[in-house]
Design a protein around this motif. Structure first.
Motif, PDB file in Angstrom:
ATOM      1  N   GLN A  67      34.146  88.166  -3.237  1.00  8.99           N
ATOM      2  CA  GLN A  67      34.252  86.740  -2.973  1.00  8.99           C
ATOM      3  C   GLN A  67      34.784  86.549  -1.564  1.00  8.99           C
ATOM      4  OE1 GLN A  67      33.394  84.142  -4.812  1.00  8.99           O
ATOM      5  NE2 GLN A  67      32.599  85.437  -6.431  1.00  8.99           N
ATOM      6  N   PRO A  68      34.299  85.545  -0.842  1.00  5.77           N
ATOM      7  CA  PRO A  68      34.818  85.317   0.499  1.00  5.77           C
ATOM      8  C   PRO A  68      36.296  84.958   0.454  1.00  5.77           C
ATOM      9  CG  PRO A  68      33.361  83.530  -0.167  1.00  5.77           C
ATOM     10  CD  PRO A  68      33.302  84.578  -1.236  1.00  5.77           C
ATOM     11  N   GLN A  69      37.028  85.498   1.385  1.00  7.31           N
ATOM     12  CA  GLN A  69      38.448  85.229   1.450  1.00  7.31           C
ATOM     13  C   GLN A  69      38.683  83.824   1.993  1.00  7.31           C
ATOM     14  OE1 GLN A  69      40.846  87.242   0.291  1.00  7.31           O
ATOM     15  NE2 GLN A  69      39.197  88.568  -0.421  1.00  7.31           N
ATOM     16  N   PRO A  70      39.630  83.099   1.400  1.00  8.67           N
ATOM     17  CA  PRO A  70      39.893  81.759   1.901  1.00  8.67           C
ATOM     18  C   PRO A  70      40.478  81.795   3.300  1.00  8.67           C
ATOM     19  CG  PRO A  70      41.544  82.385   0.284  1.00  8.67           C
ATOM     20  CD  PRO A  70      40.496  83.472   0.296  1.00  8.67           C
ATOM     21  N   LEU A  71      40.168  80.753   4.037  1.00  5.12           N
ATOM     22  CA  LEU A  71      40.730  80.640   5.379  1.00  5.12           C
ATOM     23  C   LEU A  71      42.210  80.337   5.273  1.00  5.12           C
ATOM     24  CD1 LEU A  71      37.943  78.533   7.072  1.00  5.12           C
ATOM     25  CD2 LEU A  71      38.299  80.982   7.231  1.00  5.12           C
ATOM     26  N   GLY A  72      42.920  80.535   6.306  1.00  4.86           N
ATOM     27  CA  GLY A  72      44.337  80.218   6.280  1.00  4.86           C
ATOM     28  C   GLY A  72      45.134  81.299   6.967  1.00  4.86           C
ATOM     29  N   GLY A  73      44.514  81.993   7.870  1.00  5.72           N
ATOM     30  CA  GLY A  73      45.205  83.046   8.580  1.00  5.72           C
ATOM     31  C   GLY A  73      46.172  82.471   9.597  1.00  5.72           C
ATOM     32  N   PHE A  74      46.621  83.363  10.455  1.00 11.25           N
ATOM     33  CA  PHE A  74      47.615  82.985  11.451  1.00 11.25           C
ATOM     34  C   PHE A  74      47.119  81.867  12.363  1.00 11.25           C
ATOM     35  CE2 PHE A  74      49.448  83.548  15.699  1.00 11.25           C
ATOM     36  CZ  PHE A  74      50.778  83.335  15.396  1.00 11.25           C
ATOM     37  N   GLY A  75      45.856  81.937  12.793  1.00 12.71           N
ATOM     38  CA  GLY A  75      45.323  80.936  13.712  1.00 12.71           C
ATOM     39  C   GLY A  75      45.322  79.535  13.130  1.00 12.71           C
ATOM     40  N   ALA A 120      53.572  75.907   1.818  1.00  8.30           N
ATOM     41  CA  ALA A 120      53.837  76.352   0.454  1.00  8.30           C
ATOM     42  C   ALA A 120      52.581  76.479  -0.391  1.00  8.30           C
ATOM     43  CB  ALA A 120      54.805  75.370  -0.210  1.00  8.30           C
ATOM     44  N   ARG A 121      51.436  76.134   0.135  1.00  6.97           N
ATOM     45  CA  ARG A 121      50.225  76.170  -0.688  1.00  6.97           C
ATOM     46  C   ARG A 121      49.852  77.577  -1.109  1.00  6.97           C
ATOM     47  NH1 ARG A 121      45.113  76.076   3.027  1.00  6.97           N
ATOM     48  NH2 ARG A 121      45.981  77.214   4.777  1.00  6.97           N
ATOM     49  N   ASP A 122      50.373  78.596  -0.454  1.00  5.15           N
ATOM     50  CA  ASP A 122      50.094  79.982  -0.821  1.00  5.15           C
ATOM     51  C   ASP A 122      51.165  80.574  -1.733  1.00  5.15           C
ATOM     52  OD1 ASP A 122      47.754  80.011   0.661  1.00  5.15           O
ATOM     53  OD2 ASP A 122      48.778  80.677   2.485  1.00  5.15           O
ATOM     54  N   TRP A 123      52.204  79.830  -2.041  1.00  3.74           N
ATOM     55  CA  TRP A 123      53.251  80.345  -2.913  1.00  3.74           C
ATOM     56  C   TRP A 123      52.737  80.426  -4.344  1.00  3.74           C
ATOM     57  CZ3 TRP A 123      57.954  77.073  -0.912  1.00  3.74           C
ATOM     58  CH2 TRP A 123      58.268  77.487   0.368  1.00  3.74           C
ATOM     59  N   PRO A 124      53.253  81.352  -5.121  1.00  3.52           N
ATOM     60  CA  PRO A 124      52.724  81.581  -6.475  1.00  3.52           C
ATOM     61  C   PRO A 124      52.755  80.343  -7.378  1.00  3.52           C
ATOM     62  CG  PRO A 124      54.257  83.325  -5.868  1.00  3.52           C
ATOM     63  CD  PRO A 124      54.310  82.300  -4.782  1.00  3.52           C
ATOM     64  N   TRP A 125      53.773  79.533  -7.310  1.00  5.71           N
ATOM     65  CA  TRP A 125      53.845  78.384  -8.218  1.00  5.71           C
ATOM     66  C   TRP A 125      52.920  77.246  -7.809  1.00  5.71           C
ATOM     67  CZ3 TRP A 125      58.156  80.391  -5.783  1.00  5.71           C
ATOM     68  CH2 TRP A 125      58.582  79.728  -4.633  1.00  5.71           C
ATOM     69  N   PHE A 126      52.295  77.341  -6.645  1.00  4.55           N
ATOM     70  CA  PHE A 126      51.289  76.355  -6.244  1.00  4.55           C
ATOM     71  C   PHE A 126      49.868  76.847  -6.518  1.00  4.55           C
ATOM     72  CE2 PHE A 126      54.697  74.555  -3.605  1.00  4.55           C
ATOM     73  CZ  PHE A 126      54.553  73.230  -3.931  1.00  4.55           C
ATOM     74  N   GLN A 127      49.727  78.099  -6.951  1.00  2.00           N
ATOM     75  CA  GLN A 127      48.402  78.650  -7.231  1.00  2.00           C
ATOM     76  C   GLN A 127      47.892  78.085  -8.548  1.00  2.00           C
ATOM     77  OE1 GLN A 127      46.802  80.611  -5.075  1.00  2.00           O
ATOM     78  NE2 GLN A 127      48.548  80.438  -3.708  1.00  2.00           N
ATOM     79  N   ARG A 128      46.572  78.077  -8.705  1.00  2.00           N
ATOM     80  CA  ARG A 128      45.961  77.622  -9.955  1.00  2.00           C
ATOM     81  C   ARG A 128      46.247  78.631 -11.063  1.00  2.00           C
ATOM     82  NH1 ARG A 128      42.717  73.331  -9.445  1.00  2.00           N
ATOM     83  NH2 ARG A 128      41.964  72.839  -7.394  1.00  2.00           N
ATOM     84  N   ARG A 129      46.308  78.112 -12.272  1.00  2.00           N
ATOM     85  CA  ARG A 129      46.537  78.984 -13.411  1.00  2.00           C
ATOM     86  C   ARG A 129      45.313  79.857 -13.660  1.00  2.00           C
ATOM     87  NH1 ARG A 129      48.473  73.914 -15.100  1.00  2.00           N
ATOM     88  NH2 ARG A 129      50.729  73.885 -15.191  1.00  2.00           N
ATOM     89  N   PRO A 130      45.529  81.056 -14.169  1.00  2.00           N
ATOM     90  CA  PRO A 130      44.379  81.909 -14.496  1.00  2.00           C
ATOM     91  C   PRO A 130      43.508  81.232 -15.555  1.00  2.00           C
ATOM     92  CG  PRO A 130      46.433  83.164 -14.580  1.00  2.00           C
ATOM     93  CD  PRO A 130      46.799  81.723 -14.395  1.00  2.00           C
ATOM     94  N   GLY A 131      42.222  81.324 -15.357  1.00  2.00           N
ATOM     95  CA  GLY A 131      41.294  80.726 -16.303  1.00  2.00           C
ATOM     96  C   GLY A 131      40.901  79.300 -15.971  1.00  2.00           C
ATOM     97  N   SER A 132      41.656  78.664 -15.086  1.00  2.00           N
ATOM     98  CA  SER A 132      41.284  77.296 -14.704  1.00  2.00           C
ATOM     99  C   SER A 132      40.239  77.368 -13.581  1.00  2.00           C
ATOM    100  CB  SER A 132      42.506  76.512 -14.234  1.00  2.00           C
ATOM    101  OG  SER A 132      43.012  77.046 -13.042  1.00  2.00           O
TER     102      SER A 132
END
Length: 139
Positions: A67-75, A120-132
Motif C-alpha cells: 500500500q502506498p505510504q501516507p504523506l507526512g514526512g519531514f518536508g 498529534a495525528r500520528d499518535w496511536p490514540w488518534f489512529q483508526r481502530r483496527p477493522g474500521s
C-alpha cells in the motif's frame, strides 16, 4: 472532462442564445439549467475517476504490491510549521489592533491548537481502530 469540451461549449452557446431570445427574465432559470448539466458532467467524471482509482488499488493489492505510504514526512511538517508562522504575523497584528492582548492570546492559542492537532495525528490514540474503514470510500 476537458477544458475545451465541445459538448459543454455547445450547451453554453445554446443557453446564451436562449437568453438572447427570451430576455433577462429567464436568465436565472437558464443559468441553473446549465449549471445542473455541468454538475452532472462533473459527477460522471468524478465517478469514473474514483472507479478507476479503486480498480487500480484492487489490482495492486491482488498483485501483492505494498500500500502506498501516507504523506507526512519531514518536508510536509516543516512546511506546515513555516506556513503557520507566516500566517501568525498578520493574524497577530490584526488581533492586537482590534482586541489588544486578549485577541493576541486567542490567536496564538488557536495557532498552537491547530499545530498540536496536526502533530498529534500520528499518535496511536488518534489512529483508526483496527477493522474500521480507512475512509468513506472503503467498505
Amino acid at each position: 472532462m476537458k477544458a475545451g469540451d465541445p459538448e459543454l461549449k455547445s450547451e453554453l452557446d445554446a443557453t446564451l442564445h436562449a437568453r438572447n431570445e427570451l430576455g433577462s427574465d429567464y436568465e436565472s432559470a437558464l443559468v441553473e439549467s446549465f449549471l445542473e448539466k455541468v454538475e452532472q458532467r462533473l459527477d460522471t467524471t468524478l465517478d469514473r475517476r474514483v472507479r478507476r482509482h479503486l480498480a487500480e488499488q484492487q489490482v495492486n493489492v491482488a498483485r501483492g504490491a505494498r500500500q502506498p505510504q501516507p504523506l507526512g514526512g519531514f518536508g510536509e511538517r516543516y512546511g506546515f510549521g513555516i506556513i503557520s508562522l507566516i500566517l501568525a504575523i498578520p493574524l497577530s497584528a490584526i488581533a492586537t489592533a482590534t482586541a489588544h492582548t486578549e485577541g493576541l492570546v486567542i490567536v496564538w492559542l488557536s495557532i498552537l491548537g491547530i499545530n498540536a492537532v496536526y502533530a498529534a495525528r500520528d499518535w496511536p490514540w488518534f489512529q483508526r481502530r483496527p477493522g474500521s474503514p480507512k475512509s468513506d470510500w472503503d467498505d
